[in-house]
Scaffold this motif. Structure first.
Motif, PDB file in Angstrom:
ATOM      1  N   TYR A 131      57.214  35.909  96.438  1.00 52.68           N
ATOM      2  CA  TYR A 131      57.807  35.504  95.667  1.00 52.68           C
ATOM      3  C   TYR A 131      57.012  34.579  94.256  1.00 52.68           C
ATOM      4  CZ  TYR A 131      61.981  36.522  97.963  1.00 52.68           C
ATOM      5  OH  TYR A 131      62.962  36.974  98.830  1.00 52.68           O
ATOM      6  N   GLU A 187      58.618  35.531 101.541  1.00 49.80           N
ATOM      7  CA  GLU A 187      58.834  34.240 100.620  1.00 49.80           C
ATOM      8  C   GLU A 187      57.321  34.429  99.874  1.00 49.80           C
ATOM      9  OE1 GLU A 187      61.852  33.923 103.443  1.00 49.80           O
ATOM     10  OE2 GLU A 187      59.585  34.287 104.250  1.00 49.80           O
ATOM     11  N   VAL A 220      61.003  28.029  97.060  1.00 48.29           N
ATOM     12  CA  VAL A 220      61.040  28.636  98.155  1.00 48.29           C
ATOM     13  C   VAL A 220      60.526  28.416  98.931  1.00 48.29           C
ATOM     14  CG1 VAL A 220      58.722  30.541  97.904  1.00 48.29           C
ATOM     15  CG2 VAL A 220      60.431  30.667  96.578  1.00 48.29           C
TER      16      VAL A 220
END
Length: 203
Positions: A48, A45, A109
């Protein structure tokens, strides 16, 4: 409300939050406050770029547009000649929509990262995700499953929680500008109370 003044206040707030989100995302690349030896040991993550793209760079688009709206507006009502630029207020709706998308992406996210937990060195020398469905959130004793980096659980949890809160606030601000933009378009420059700034203007 003076829609241009209110929009400027919203833009300033978005800019500040975007800077904080950007910083929080950068810190996620240093789990536990230390440089990691391999990029593959970072949580997925982190890559991202929720805070850098969603709540950061993408949020600067509506923030800058909101800041410029005051120059196209005034503190008067529609029956007067200097009513401001209705088209500018209408275009702010589009940018507010972009801001909502950015905030939504960052929030998604962050929530996924919080539920999944950080990637870390587990017992046996394997790097992975030791937590299941956010079980570590209610049981701090499980944090010991992460041996390295030190304090990575609290580090990631704190930063992603900050990003989630920022995303929610940004979404609320953009929603306020949607209302403000509609009012500014229908009655450009009408005065009253800005719901965020709490400024009162004579009308």
């Amino acid at each position: 409300m003076c829609s241009g003044v209110c929009a400027k206040c919203l833009g300033c707030t978005l800019t500040l939050l975007a800077m904080i989100a950007f910083l929080a995302s950068i810190l996620l690349f240093f789990p536990g406050g230390k440089e990691i030896d391999s990029a593959s040991h970072l949580s997925e993550e982190v890559w991202y770029f929720g805070g850098i793209l969603g709540s950061g760079l993408l949020m600067l688009l509506p923030a800058n547009q909101f800041l410029d709206l005051q120059n196209n507006d005034c503190c008067g009502c529609c029956i007067y000649q200097r009513c401001g630029n209705r088209f500018a207020m209408l275009s702010s709706l589009i940018f507010a929509g972009i801001g909502l998308l950015g905030a939504g992406y960052s929030l998604m996210v962050s929530l996924i990262a919080i539920r999944r937990g950080p990637k870390c060195l587990m017992a046996g020398g394997q790097w992975g995700y030791p937590f299941i469905n956010g079980d570590y959130l209610s049981d701090k004793s499980l944090w010991s499953k992460c041996e390295e980096p030190r304090n990575v659980v609290s580090w990631n949890l704190t930063l992603f929680s900050i990003l989630a809160v920022i995303a929610v606030v940004q979404a609320v601000i953009c929603a306020i500008q949607v209302v403000n933009g509609l009012l500014g378009t229908l009655c450009a420059g009408c005065c009253g109370v800005c719901p965020l700034c709490m400024f009162t203007y004579p009308g």
